[in-house]
Design an enzyme around this catalytic site. Structure first.
Site, PDB file in Angstrom:
ATOM      1  N   LYS A 138     -12.174  -1.978   6.251  1.00  0.00           N
ATOM      2  CA  LYS A 138     -11.505  -2.539   7.431  1.00  0.00           C
ATOM      3  C   LYS A 138     -11.229  -2.660   9.092  1.00  0.00           C
ATOM      4  O   LYS A 138     -10.867  -3.063   9.992  1.00  0.00           O
ATOM      5  CB  LYS A 138      -9.343  -2.508   7.474  1.00  0.00           C
ATOM      6  CG  LYS A 138      -9.182  -2.050   6.081  1.00  0.00           C
ATOM      7  CD  LYS A 138      -8.565  -3.557   5.659  1.00  0.00           C
ATOM      8  CE  LYS A 138      -8.315  -3.582   3.868  1.00  0.00           C
ATOM      9  NZ  LYS A 138      -7.654  -2.401   3.308  1.00  0.00           N
ATOM     10  N   ASP A 190      -1.387   6.640   6.540  1.00  0.00           N
ATOM     11  CA  ASP A 190      -2.714   5.756   5.976  1.00  0.00           C
ATOM     12  C   ASP A 190      -3.157   4.844   7.614  1.00  0.00           C
ATOM     13  O   ASP A 190      -2.031   4.027   7.125  1.00  0.00           O
ATOM     14  CB  ASP A 190      -2.147   4.381   4.717  1.00  0.00           C
ATOM     15  CG  ASP A 190      -3.298   4.184   4.243  1.00  0.00           C
ATOM     16  OD1 ASP A 190      -4.416   3.778   5.366  1.00  0.00           O
ATOM     17  OD2 ASP A 190      -3.044   3.228   3.579  1.00  0.00           O
ATOM     18  N   TRP A 247       1.300  -1.227  -0.014  1.00  0.00           N
ATOM     19  CA  TRP A 247      -0.097   0.433  -0.358  1.00  0.00           C
ATOM     20  C   TRP A 247       0.589   1.485  -0.286  1.00  0.00           C
ATOM     21  O   TRP A 247       0.372   2.169  -0.477  1.00  0.00           O
ATOM     22  CB  TRP A 247      -1.107  -0.325   1.108  1.00  0.00           C
ATOM     23  CG  TRP A 247      -1.726  -1.062   1.002  1.00  0.00           C
ATOM     24  CD1 TRP A 247      -2.552  -2.242   2.197  1.00  0.00           C
ATOM     25  CD2 TRP A 247      -2.934  -1.282  -0.212  1.00  0.00           C
ATOM     26  NE1 TRP A 247      -3.059  -2.880   1.889  1.00  0.00           N
ATOM     27  CE2 TRP A 247      -3.720  -2.505   0.683  1.00  0.00           C
ATOM     28  CE3 TRP A 247      -3.050  -1.116  -0.815  1.00  0.00           C
ATOM     29  CZ2 TRP A 247      -4.209  -3.103  -0.368  1.00  0.00           C
ATOM     30  CZ3 TRP A 247      -4.584  -1.403  -2.464  1.00  0.00           C
ATOM     31  CH2 TRP A 247      -5.248  -2.290  -1.760  1.00  0.00           C
TER      32      TRP A 247
HETATM   33  C1  LIG Z   1      -6.851  -2.147   2.136  1.00  0.00           C
HETATM   34  C2  LIG Z   1      -5.743  -1.248   1.793  1.00  0.00           C
HETATM   35  C3  LIG Z   1      -5.893  -0.288   1.047  1.00  0.00           C
HETATM   36  C4  LIG Z   1      -7.180   0.181  -0.031  1.00  0.00           C
HETATM   37  O1  LIG Z   1      -7.804   0.623   0.028  1.00  0.00           O
HETATM   38  P1  LIG Z   1      -9.134   0.646  -0.683  1.00  0.00           P
HETATM   39  O2  LIG Z   1     -10.120   1.080   0.203  1.00  0.00           O
HETATM   40  O3  LIG Z   1      -9.421  -0.763  -1.355  1.00  0.00           O
HETATM   41  O4  LIG Z   1      -8.791   1.494  -1.252  1.00  0.00           O
HETATM   42  C5  LIG Z   1      -5.160   1.249   1.768  1.00  0.00           C
HETATM   43  N1  LIG Z   1      -4.582   0.857   2.752  1.00  0.00           N
HETATM   44  C6  LIG Z   1      -4.199   0.017   3.142  1.00  0.00           C
HETATM   45  C7  LIG Z   1      -3.572   0.127   5.106  1.00  0.00           C
HETATM   46  C8  LIG Z   1      -5.198  -1.054   3.356  1.00  0.00           C
HETATM   47  O5  LIG Z   1      -5.144  -1.938   4.001  1.00  0.00           O
END
Ligand SMILES: *Cc1c(COP(=O)(O)O)cnc(C)c1O
Length: 354
Positions: free
Chosen positions: A191, A167, A100
């Site tokens: 998540k 993030d 990511w």
């Molecule tokens: C799942 C995830 C993403 C991507 O998320 P989307 O909503 O599918 O764009 C980005 N960063 C992390 C840490 C993730 O676990």
């Protein structure tokens, strides 16, 4: 049969939330209408949006500190470019800790220079780099607090005077931190907060408005803030379910209370991984994630037996990501201690059998 959902995302949410959300699909707030058919401008939904935004700030301890919470669309992946669009004038520093982060770096490069302060790519992202310095002349520093795929988690963050962007998609609301050390936090809902379809962005307002480029309206955090996160039709149902989950978390005692449960769950799994000679942890011990535990079988011949056993026990979503292989037990806020206990029982049962 009861299922134990260890999926990495979309993932388990509290059962109470599913009950209330399903009720609201039939009759929302006794309005005689479904949450799926009401106007996003109706008072009932504007209240939901406001409550969701306020709860996010309250749970993070950021109320009255100059932050605004937004529920946007496009996923965390959209934030990879929105962050750079809004904040990157010349140079930004990124810590590369996994797939990511790597994707975030790729997008940022479209807007300016990216300095990769450190990376653990050479070791398949099995650890979190340390001892790097963040240059003082960058527009911001970007990091990923929890690496969902590799099962590593940042336990500390560099001290720096530049704005810090994080993030937190896969560990937001799971552990207590001083969230005011971050200037922009983003997290895809699916998540630890709600269904797929909305992304939480928490941003300190005074870092915005400093880049010279023109920003398209939908990409502009200031526009979304000005419109109360209602510039266009928001993801009504995902925002509603996220709000219910945040309410649930507040009733449980907030992040501090859930962190204690998350610690217990993670300790139980990692103890089994360490004590059971059939298994081997993937991530460096000191960087192990409390949310996603990654591990492999020492002897691949046991795979078929083990897979059959955990499926029989009602466990789902345990397969590791293809870039790591093996297994990944994702233990988000809503996963119960009993589910973790079931997994650990299956792992020790395999040792007795083998
Ligand atoms: C799942 C995830 C993403 C991507 O998320 P989307 O909503 O599918 O764009 C980005 N960063 C992390 C840490 C993730 O676990």
């Amino acid at each position: 049969m009861e299922k134990h959902n260890f999926s990495a995302g979309p993932c388990i949410l509290p059962h109470e939330v599913f009950l209330e959300a399903s009720q609201s699909i039939l009759n929302f707030n006794d309005s005689g209408l479904s949450i799926l058919e009401i106007s996003h401008r109706s008072k009932d939904f504007v209240d939901v949006m406001e409550e969701a935004r306020n709860l996010a700030l309250e749970l993070l301890g950021l109320e009255g500190k100059g932050y605004k919470a937004l529920f946007l669309q496009g996923g965390a992946s959209m934030e990879f470019l929105m962050v750079a669009y809004n904040l990157l004038e010349k140079k930004a520093a990124y810590l590369n800790t996994g797939t990511w982060s790597d994707k975030a770096i790729k997008e940022a490069k479209l807007f300016g220079d990216v300095i990769e302060v450190a990376s653990s790519k050479e070791a398949n992202f099995s650890y979190i780099p340390k001892g790097y310095t963040v240059p003082e002349d960058v527009d911001y520093f970007h990091c990923t607090s929890n690496n969902t795929i590799f099962g590593t988690q940042m336990k500390s963050f560099p001290a720096t005077d530049v704005p810090v962007v994080c993030d937190m998609s896969s560990d937001i609301f799971s552990r207590q931190m001083d969230f005011s050390t971050f200037d922009l936090i983003y997290a895809g809902a699916q998540k630890n907060m709600g269904p797929a379809g909305t992304t939480l962005v928490v941003v300190k307002e005074d870092i915005l408005g400093k880049v010279s480029r023109k920003i398209p309206s939908m990409m502009d955090y200031k526009i979304h803030i000005g419109k109360g996160s209602m510039f266009n039709t928001p993801a009504v149902f995902p925002v509603y379910v996220s709000m219910l989950t945040l309410r649930w978390l507040k009733e449980k005692g907030g992040i501090e209370a859930i962190e204690k449960e998350n610690e217990k769950k993670a300790t139980l799994v990692y103890s089994e991984v360490d004590l059971n000679p059939l298994f081997k942890g993937f991530a460096a011990n000191e960087d192990r994630s409390m949310m996603n535990a990654t591990f492999t079988l020492e002897n691949g011949d046991l795979k078929e037996t083990f897979d059959e056993m955990w499926k029989e026990a009602g466990i789902v979503g345990l397969n590791g990501h293809r870039s790591v292989g093996g297994y990944r037990a994702s233990m988000y806020n809503a996963l119960s201690m009993e589910s973790v206990g079931t997994l650990v029982d299956v792992m020790s049962e395999l040792e007795r059998k083998a």
